[in-house]
Write a protein that holds these residues in place. Structure first.
Motif, mmCIF file in Angstrom:
data_model
loop_
_atom_site.group_PDB
_atom_site.id
_atom_site.type_symbol
_atom_site.label_atom_id
_atom_site.label_comp_id
_atom_site.label_asym_id
_atom_site.label_seq_id
_atom_site.Cartn_x
_atom_site.Cartn_y
_atom_site.Cartn_z
ATOM 1 N N LYS A 93 2.562 20.657 5.228
ATOM 2 C CA LYS A 93 3.250 19.521 5.197
ATOM 3 C C LYS A 93 2.927 18.625 4.351
ATOM 4 C CE LYS A 93 5.007 15.942 8.379
ATOM 5 N NZ LYS A 93 4.797 15.532 9.852
ATOM 6 N N ALA A 94 3.696 17.786 3.521
ATOM 7 C CA ALA A 94 3.089 16.875 2.735
ATOM 8 C C ALA A 94 4.186 15.654 3.039
ATOM 9 C CB ALA A 94 2.994 17.264 1.257
ATOM 10 N N GLY A 95 3.342 14.557 2.610
ATOM 11 C CA GLY A 95 4.368 13.090 2.850
ATOM 12 C C GLY A 95 3.473 12.172 2.017
ATOM 13 N N LEU A 96 4.396 10.969 1.947
ATOM 14 C CA LEU A 96 4.421 9.681 1.549
ATOM 15 C C LEU A 96 4.628 8.688 2.105
ATOM 16 C CD1 LEU A 96 5.422 10.127 -2.398
ATOM 17 C CD2 LEU A 96 2.861 9.929 -1.376
ATOM 18 N N ASP A 97 3.856 7.696 2.355
ATOM 19 C CA ASP A 97 4.410 6.405 2.969
ATOM 20 C C ASP A 97 3.949 5.121 2.417
ATOM 21 O OD1 ASP A 97 2.078 5.161 5.040
ATOM 22 O OD2 ASP A 97 1.881 7.392 4.807
ATOM 23 N N GLY A 98 4.743 4.064 2.573
ATOM 24 C CA GLY A 98 4.319 2.695 1.811
ATOM 25 C C GLY A 98 4.892 1.866 2.765
ATOM 26 N N GLU A 99 3.911 0.575 2.636
ATOM 27 C CA GLU A 99 4.206 -0.680 3.361
ATOM 28 C C GLU A 99 4.052 -1.771 2.692
ATOM 29 O OE1 GLU A 99 3.233 -2.210 7.835
ATOM 30 O OE2 GLU A 99 1.984 -0.588 6.906
ATOM 31 N N ARG A 100 5.076 -2.883 2.475
ATOM 32 C CA ARG A 100 5.215 -4.126 1.882
ATOM 33 C C ARG A 100 5.079 -5.331 2.629
ATOM 34 N NH1 ARG A 100 5.207 -8.239 -0.574
ATOM 35 N NH2 ARG A 100 5.778 -8.785 -2.749
ATOM 36 N N TRP A 101 4.067 -6.113 2.508
ATOM 37 C CA TRP A 101 4.011 -7.268 3.550
ATOM 38 C C TRP A 101 4.961 -8.331 2.944
ATOM 39 C CZ3 TRP A 101 -1.365 -9.806 4.453
ATOM 40 C CH2 TRP A 101 -1.349 -10.583 5.441
ATOM 41 N N VAL B 227 0.939 -1.245 -0.078
ATOM 42 C CA VAL B 227 -0.161 0.029 0.000
ATOM 43 C C VAL B 227 0.877 1.357 -0.102
ATOM 44 C CG1 VAL B 227 -0.151 0.019 2.563
ATOM 45 C CG2 VAL B 227 -1.870 1.235 1.109
ATOM 46 N N LEU B 228 0.472 2.304 -0.655
ATOM 47 C CA LEU B 228 1.286 3.258 -0.853
ATOM 48 C C LEU B 228 0.167 4.487 -0.476
ATOM 49 C CD1 LEU B 228 3.858 4.995 -1.435
ATOM 50 C CD2 LEU B 228 3.099 5.341 -3.734
ATOM 51 N N ASN B 229 0.646 5.263 0.672
ATOM 52 C CA ASN B 229 -0.415 6.596 0.949
ATOM 53 C C ASN B 229 0.264 7.896 0.842
ATOM 54 O OD1 ASN B 229 -2.127 4.538 2.551
ATOM 55 N ND2 ASN B 229 -0.295 4.243 3.484
ATOM 56 N N TYR B 230 -0.786 8.726 0.791
ATOM 57 C CA TYR B 230 -0.169 10.348 1.059
ATOM 58 C C TYR B 230 -0.759 10.936 2.042
ATOM 59 C CZ TYR B 230 -4.841 11.853 -1.224
ATOM 60 O OH TYR B 230 -6.191 12.147 -1.307
ATOM 61 N N SER B 231 -0.437 12.137 2.264
ATOM 62 C CA SER B 231 -0.564 13.055 3.213
ATOM 63 C C SER B 231 -0.587 14.344 3.150
ATOM 64 C CB SER B 231 -0.154 12.391 4.888
ATOM 65 O OG SER B 231 1.227 12.406 4.754
ATOM 66 N N LEU B 232 -1.354 15.271 3.692
ATOM 67 C CA LEU B 232 -1.296 16.707 3.631
ATOM 68 C C LEU B 232 -1.708 17.321 4.856
ATOM 69 C CD1 LEU B 232 -3.017 16.983 0.029
ATOM 70 C CD2 LEU B 232 -0.632 17.374 0.491
ATOM 71 N N GLY B 233 -0.908 18.279 5.064
ATOM 72 C CA GLY B 233 -1.634 18.878 6.399
ATOM 73 C C GLY B 233 -0.952 20.178 6.937
ATOM 74 N N ALA B 234 -0.967 20.489 7.969
ATOM 75 C CA ALA B 234 -0.404 21.665 8.648
ATOM 76 C C ALA B 234 0.811 21.220 9.935
ATOM 77 C CB ALA B 234 -1.272 22.535 9.304
ATOM 78 N N LEU B 235 1.819 22.050 9.952
ATOM 79 C CA LEU B 235 2.723 21.746 10.806
ATOM 80 C C LEU B 235 3.363 23.025 11.667
ATOM 81 C CD1 LEU B 235 5.053 19.759 12.139
ATOM 82 C CD2 LEU B 235 6.554 20.527 10.396
ATOM 83 N N TYR B 236 3.337 23.043 13.143
ATOM 84 C CA TYR B 236 4.051 24.068 13.794
ATOM 85 C C TYR B 236 5.423 23.589 14.261
ATOM 86 C CZ TYR B 236 5.244 26.380 18.294
ATOM 87 O OH TYR B 236 6.133 27.129 18.968
ATOM 88 N N ALA B 237 6.314 24.240 14.461
ATOM 89 C CA ALA B 237 7.726 23.969 14.823
ATOM 90 C C ALA B 237 8.317 24.993 15.919
ATOM 91 C CB ALA B 237 8.378 23.715 13.574
ATOM 92 N N ASN B 238 9.021 24.473 16.823
ATOM 93 C CA ASN B 238 9.749 25.260 17.586
ATOM 94 C C ASN B 238 11.351 24.762 17.663
ATOM 95 O OD1 ASN B 238 10.803 25.726 20.659
ATOM 96 N ND2 ASN B 238 9.868 27.502 20.098
ATOM 97 N N LEU B 239 12.318 25.706 17.509
ATOM 98 C CA LEU B 239 13.512 25.028 17.468
ATOM 99 C C LEU B 239 14.482 26.121 18.574
ATOM 100 C CD1 LEU B 239 16.009 23.416 16.632
ATOM 101 C CD2 LEU B 239 16.319 24.800 14.680
ATOM 102 N N ASP B 240 14.973 25.550 19.410
ATOM 103 C CA ASP B 240 15.915 26.460 20.426
ATOM 104 C C ASP B 240 17.099 25.879 20.532
ATOM 105 O OD1 ASP B 240 16.314 28.410 22.384
ATOM 106 O OD2 ASP B 240 15.268 27.290 23.991
ATOM 107 N N GLN B 241 18.034 26.865 20.618
ATOM 108 C CA GLN B 241 19.524 26.494 20.712
ATOM 109 C C GLN B 241 20.126 27.395 21.903
ATOM 110 O OE1 GLN B 241 21.608 26.192 16.856
ATOM 111 N NE2 GLN B 241 19.680 26.993 16.176
ATOM 112 N N GLU B 242 20.600 26.799 22.769
ATOM 113 C CA GLU B 242 21.325 27.747 23.992
ATOM 114 C C GLU B 242 22.684 27.273 24.268
ATOM 115 O OE1 GLU B 242 18.853 27.454 27.398
ATOM 116 O OE2 GLU B 242 16.992 28.270 26.423
ATOM 117 N N PHE B 243 23.725 28.197 24.118
ATOM 118 C CA PHE B 243 25.122 27.779 24.402
ATOM 119 C C PHE B 243 25.558 28.855 25.532
ATOM 120 C CE2 PHE B 243 29.259 29.317 23.432
ATOM 121 C CZ PHE B 243 30.116 28.147 23.766
ATOM 122 N N ALA B 244 26.227 28.328 26.253
ATOM 123 C CA ALA B 244 27.168 29.168 27.331
ATOM 124 C C ALA B 244 28.576 28.721 27.454
ATOM 125 C CB ALA B 244 26.464 29.268 28.535
ATOM 126 N N GLN B 245 29.763 29.542 27.744
ATOM 127 C CA GLN B 245 31.055 29.317 27.951
ATOM 128 C C GLN B 245 31.542 30.276 29.182
ATOM 129 O OE1 GLN B 245 34.673 30.973 26.160
ATOM 130 N NE2 GLN B 245 34.925 29.063 25.110
#
Length: 400
Positions: A279-287, A235-253
């Motif tokens: 966001k869009a994607g594809l996923d597949g599976e083979r038995w 089976v091969l599926n497609y997907s469509l939707g929305a995505l929220y992302a937060n990325l945080d980088q903290e450095f100290a010396q």
């Protein structure tokens, strides 16, 4: 003519349970089930196209039993007898029709690391600075090792082959590095910082220098998913939707340095991105036979958001702020993720366990290293880089 029992699936990712073709045109025999199949299932010839809107059982093409309902031990008995739907010799059993709206929930354990994000913060050297000072030993780098993360979510079946799902992912990794001065015959060993602004007139440290680094991210998505292509064992599926992302980088010396601004010097940065997009994607599976399958999936997202970046260099001893840079930048970043692995589905299809290896790439982001480079050069043009994550993932899914 041989008849096939067709079944339309509510979850494209569930494995197909294929019944044997009957030797005659007689209808297949259903296994005993605590859930009865559809009251009047439609038996059609394999060459007969399906009717639009018809709820039918398709164990040949639509690949998966309907939704996340559970079959009885009847199907389990088939598997115990060595039933292999892909070899054409399956015993006669069939999925059962779930009662009510099909639902699913899942929990996923990730063991991943960040790469392309290391920060070289200091170096062992011969001399305290100025002419004649040369690198002499190890470069102090804070780099990420593997850290645990998780993803949780769930969804609902919308019709025979589509689902609507939500998920949330959280990762938090940290690293520490300590660098001492090298031992040089006759003396002269020191530790020089690679993250100070050159205008702060500091010389090297006698050591040690300590550095910490933390990277974390959060993802939340809402996805529609449907069957695109399918067959007896794939089976091969497609997907469509929305995505929220937060990325945080903290450095100290922090370390004790000499020079005209001598003292305990703390240099730190904080870079945070918030954004959302599509966001869009594809996923597949083979038995592969029995309950085992191989799967692969890939997705890409475009996210519009803002980077808020801050650099501070402070003399803790004198409580003097030596340098500061606060910078905001609106931009569109990319997020690409792909994974491959193996899965096993329980015979009653209530449970699915998968394990694989995942790669994830955040493109056009501001990283700690290139932000520090920009601050030191007083140039904030074209600060762009990629942060990648990779590692093992194990997912357990329950279907109702």
């Amino acid at each position: 003519m041989t008849a096939l029992l067709r079944y339309r699936c509510a979850s494209p990712k569930l494995l197909a349970i294929v019944c044997a073709l009957s030797a005659t045109s007689a209808s297949p025999v259903w296994a005993q089930s605590s859930f009865a199949p559809e009251a009047n299932p439609v038996y059609v010839d394999d060459s007969t196209p399906s009717q639009s809107g018809t709820s039918y059982y398709d164990l040949n093409v639509q690949s998966v039993s309907n939704g996340y309902g559970c079959a009885s031990d009847g199907c389990g008995d088939c598997y115990s007898e060595g039933c292999d739907p892909c070899d054409g010799n399956c015993c006669e059993c069939a999925p059962c029709q779930p009662q009510g709206v099909p639902l699913f929930v899942f929990g996923e354990f990730l063991y991943i690391r960040a790469s392309d994000a290391d920060v070289a913060h200091a170096q062992q050297q011969n001399g305290t600075g100025g002419a004649g000072t040369v690198p002499f030993g190890r470069i102090g780098t804070v780099e990420m090792d593997y850290h645990p993360a998780y993803r949780v979510g769930g969804g609902i079946g919308l019709d025979g082959c589509s689902t609507l799902s939500i998920s949330y992912t959280h990762f938090d990794g940290d690293s520490f590095d300590r660098l001492d001065a090298p031992t040089i015959p006759g003396g002269g060993g020191a530790v020089g910082s690679l993250v100070h602004h050159p205008g702060t007139a500091l010389t090297a440290s006698a050591g040690p220098l300590d550095a910490t680094y933390d990277i974390s991210y959060q993802l939340a998505d809402l996805m529609f998913r449907d069957v695109w292509r399918s067959g007896p064992c794939h089976v091969l599926n497609y997907s469509l939707g929305a995505l929220y992302a937060n990325l945080d980088q903290e450095f100290a010396q922090i370390g004790i340095f000499g020079g005209s601004s001598a003292g305990a010097i703390n240099t730190n940065t904080d870079i945070e991105f918030d954004g959302g997009g599509i966001k869009a994607g594809l996923d597949g599976e083979r038995w592969l036979g029995g309950r085992l399958s191989i799967y692969g999936k890939a997705s890409a997202a475009a996210l519009s958001g803002q980077f808020n970046s801050r650099f501070d260099q402070q003399n803790v001893t004198t409580d003097a702020l030596l340098a500061q840079a606060i910078w905001k930048d609106n931009r569109v970043i990319s997020l690409v993720e792909y994974e491959i692995g193996l899965a096993v589905t329980s015979c009653n299809q209530c449970w699915r366990l998968s394990t694989g290896y995942m790669f994830q790439h955040w493109g056009n982001v501001v990283t700690t290293s290139n932000f520090i480079d920009g601050v030191q050069a007083d140039n904030y043009t074209d600060l762009s880089d990629t942060i990648s994550f990779d590692g093992l993932t194990t997912r357990l899914e329950a279907r109702f």
